[in-house]
Enzyme design. Structure first.
Site, PDB file in Angstrom:
ATOM      1  CE  LYS A 206     -13.099  20.641 -16.658  1.00 32.71           C
ATOM      2  NZ  LYS A 206     -12.713  19.410 -17.329  1.00 32.71           N
ATOM      3  CD  GLU A 212      -7.706  19.119  -1.746  1.00 31.85           C
ATOM      4  OE1 GLU A 212      -8.789  19.462  -2.285  1.00 31.85           O
ATOM      5  OE2 GLU A 212      -7.259  17.956  -1.785  1.00 31.85           O
ATOM      6  N   GLY A 268      -8.575  18.860 -16.633  1.00 29.28           N
ATOM      7  CA  GLY A 268      -7.764  19.617 -15.677  1.00 29.28           C
ATOM      8  C   GLY A 268      -6.274  19.483 -15.937  1.00 29.28           C
ATOM      9  NE  ARG A 269      -5.529  13.161 -16.907  1.00 34.02           N
ATOM     10  CZ  ARG A 269      -6.759  12.911 -16.517  1.00 34.02           C
ATOM     11  NH1 ARG A 269      -7.282  13.598 -15.516  1.00 34.02           N
ATOM     12  NH2 ARG A 269      -7.482  11.976 -17.094  1.00 34.02           N
ATOM     13  CD  GLU A 354      -6.096  13.328 -12.228  1.00 32.98           C
ATOM     14  OE1 GLU A 354      -6.328  13.416 -11.003  1.00 32.98           O
ATOM     15  OE2 GLU A 354      -5.994  14.324 -12.958  1.00 32.98           O
ATOM     16  CG  HIS A 385      25.349  12.307  -5.984  1.00 37.02           C
ATOM     17  ND1 HIS A 385      26.646  11.889  -5.748  1.00 37.02           N
ATOM     18  CD2 HIS A 385      25.400  13.080  -7.101  1.00 37.02           C
ATOM     19  CE1 HIS A 385      27.446  12.426  -6.667  1.00 37.02           C
ATOM     20  NE2 HIS A 385      26.703  13.146  -7.498  1.00 37.02           N
ATOM     21  CE  LYS A 496     -11.334  15.085  -5.978  1.00 36.05           C
ATOM     22  NZ  LYS A 496     -11.839  15.686  -7.203  1.00 36.05           N
TER      23      LYS A 496
HETATM   24  O1  F6P Z   1      -8.687  15.335  -7.822  1.00 35.15           O
HETATM   25  C1  F6P Z   1      -8.399  15.305  -9.170  1.00 35.15           C
HETATM   26  C2  F6P Z   1      -8.769  16.575  -9.877  1.00 35.15           C
HETATM   27  O2  F6P Z   1     -10.083  16.509 -10.283  1.00 35.15           O
HETATM   28  C3  F6P Z   1      -7.840  16.810 -11.062  1.00 35.15           C
HETATM   29  O3  F6P Z   1      -8.176  16.095 -12.177  1.00 35.15           O
HETATM   30  C4  F6P Z   1      -7.905  18.282 -11.192  1.00 35.15           C
HETATM   31  O4  F6P Z   1      -6.847  18.781 -11.963  1.00 35.15           O
HETATM   32  C5  F6P Z   1      -7.827  18.691  -9.735  1.00 35.15           C
HETATM   33  O5  F6P Z   1      -8.601  17.725  -9.077  1.00 35.15           O
HETATM   34  C6  F6P Z   1      -8.320  20.061  -9.429  1.00 35.15           C
HETATM   35  O6  F6P Z   1      -9.651  20.231  -9.759  1.00 35.15           O
HETATM   36  P1  F6P Z   1     -10.279  21.666  -9.924  1.00 35.15           P
HETATM   37  O7  F6P Z   1      -9.541  22.364 -11.000  1.00 35.15           O
HETATM   38  O8  F6P Z   1     -11.712  21.417 -10.287  1.00 35.15           O
HETATM   39  O9  F6P Z   1     -10.151  22.388  -8.610  1.00 35.15           O
END
Ligand code: F6P
Length: 530
Positions: A206, A212, A268-269, A354, A385, A496
């Protein structure tokens, strides 16, 4: 907006929680032979039986009264109408518009969101059909057959969960992979197994600033350049991006025509319904992707129109409030009896924790009551189990959501019967226990442990869409009652920022950090490369 603890309904619930009216679930069945009928609700191909809960009629009615007193109705309207209910980010919350069957009349910053949604849906359809038909070629002219989704959090969990759930409908000649962790071993070991000539990377972010995702994408770019002799591989047909930050994706070098968009008003979620759903459309085809959206829209309509006492998300939310705020439960277990729903607990962890892992009110005041629970779980029968011991005989109250498909054409009828029999046995055992007179204490099952059971037909895009939307709205309702903002996630920012500072500083000299962290960093850096 108010502190819920000041409401008379809250006081009443507190009094009820101290009393005995809801103290034994089995007794509640004895006193009401119609309990199952009164404690079940259907919608969108889902059937929820919530009769095995520690909830009497009086408790249920008081919970429903709490929902009304919390102005839930007007908050639901506000969300669907596009009011800027995400107040800390000054944003509307309109993921429901992405799956609405009618074109949204809402405008954001003078732009029709209905038009914007339609445009992106068209792009998604055209692109997914081209790739599936074998019409999208890599730089050497070979047909793309492997898709690698690079993203994290909402840009990973939703599409990954749905792709796994709908694998029955997957394109037979295409392979799908998901890379999220910045742990370089993940992408390296995946790339070792792939053919660069036929691989397409979808960079999903987003913000298009997520560390990452950008690092993993850089590794993929290097791999393409080394193996395909490309320069600026990100500008080739091997890379497309999905983002709400087109400018950043273009600056990164992705071809403008290969960027799919979504918007600030999609959290995002909550984004799998947007262009972030591209891997889903690629895997199962655009029509099935639309069926998923349709299933969610059915749950949206139900949520907006059903009276609270027959409203599935509202009921599930109220049960959660009862356990969290009045009976002291601090977690909820989600146990799908369907291996293909195995990522549901992880998906719900982000959705719920979140969203509702908050400790200040909408007015910015510190809360005096508990909010979002810890969500955890894994599939049955595997969990039986592993951790079910604690569910049956541990000291904690842990409400469980059992979820199963009554029909599974991928299984054999005999095995599916055993799977579902196990689920029913578990929920019954949790509730009934086994207080055998004279049994040694370690063999006693106290019982009276609550659960919901959600049954669905054969796992299809429509009922899966409804299931996800059910949990989205459950989380929303709880956030309304707790008077918190379920749509921001400031809690993830500090870590972060500190990671950037830590990695940017000279080893051992970063005085901003505590002695333990500095020492650990020195140890790590002393060993790196050894
Ligand atoms: O670290 C949390 C977050 O902002 C989430 O809410 C989001 O889904 C994820 O990181 C990834 O963010 P992006 O889509 O901006 O890479």
């Amino acid at each position: 907006m108010q502190d819920p603890t000041q409401l008379p309904e809250w006081e009443n619930l507190l009094a009820l929680s101290r009393g005995s009216s809801s103290s034994n679930i089995a007794d509640l069945f004895d006193t009401n032979p119609d309990r199952v009928k009164g404690y079940s609700v259907s919608c969108g191909g889902l059937y929820l039986d919530y009769s095995k809960n520690l909830v009497s009629d009086e408790v249920k009615n008081t919970l429903l009264a709490l929902a009304s007193a919390s102005k839930l109705e007007s908050r639901i309207k506000a969300m669907f109408q596009g009011e800027r209910i995400n107040i800390t980010e000054d944003r509307a919350v309109l993921h429901t518009a992405l799956r609405s069957r009618e074109k949204s009349p809402i405008e954001e910053n003078g732009v029709s969101i209905g038009d914007a949604i339609e445009r992106q849906r068209n792009l998604l359809q055209i692109f997914s059909e081209r790739v599936r038909a074998g019409d999208w070629k890599g730089s050497t002219g070979k047909t793309i057959r492997t898709i690698v989704n690079i993203g994290i959090g909402g840009s990973d969990l939703g599409p990954k969960f749905v792709c796994q759930a709908l694998e029955e409908f997957a394109h037979p000649e295409m392979g799908f992979h998901f890379i999220s962790n910045v742990d370089g071993a993940c992408i390296r070991s995946l790339l070792n197994r792939l053919d660069p000539e036929t691989t397409l990377f979808i960079v999903q972010s987003k913000s298009f600033t997520t560390q990452e995702t950008l690092l993993n994408t850089s590794a993929a770019i290097r791999w393409c350049e080394e193996n395909l002799g490309l320069e600026q591989a990100q500008a080739s047909t091997h890379f497309v991006a999905v983002t709400a930050n087109r400018a950043e994706a273009e600056a990164f070098g992705i071809q403008s025509a290969q960027i799919f968009e979504f918007w600030d008003w999609v959290g995002g979620r909550y984004s799998l319904w947007s262009s972030i759903g591209l891997p889903i459309a690629l895997m199962v085809g655009y029509p099935r992707f639309m069926e998923l959206l349709n299933g969610a829209a059915t749950m949206d309509d139900h949520f907006r129109s059903a009276p609270f006492e027959a409203n599935m998300p509202v009921i599930m939310a109220l049960l959660g409030i009862w356990y969290s705020n009045f009976l002291g439960a601090d977690s909820v277990a989600v146990i799908p009896y369907c291996e293909r729903l195995g990522l549901l607990p992880s998906y719900l962890q982000q959705l719920d924790m979140e969203s509702n892992g908050k400790s200040v009110s909408l007015e910015g005041k510190q809360l005096s009551y508990t909010t979002g629970p810890i969500v955890w779980g894994q599939t049955g029968t595997n969990g039986q189990h592993a951790f079910f011991q604690l569910l049956h005989q541990g000291t904690r109250l842990i409400p469980v959501d059992f979820i199963a498909t009554v029909r599974d054409d991928l299984s054999s009828p005999a095995q599916h019967r055993v799977l579902l029999g196990n689920m029913l046995a578990q929920s019954a055992a949790l509730m009934l226990g086994h207080p055998e007179v004279g049994a040694p204490p370690h063999q006693a099952y106290p019982g009276n442990r609550p659960s919901n059971t959600i049954l669905m037909g054969r796992l299809m895009p429509t009922n899966l869409g409804a299931l996800i939307a059910l949990y989205e709205h459950k989380v929303f309702v709880q956030g309304v009652i707790w008077n918190i903002n379920s749509f921001d996630q400031w809690g993830v920012e500090l870590g972060k920022k500190m990671a950037k500072e830590l990695l940017g500083g000279e080893s051992g000299s970063n005085t901003k950090f505590d002695a333990s962290t500095r020492h650990l960093l020195d140890l790590i850096e002393g060993h790196s490369g050894k």
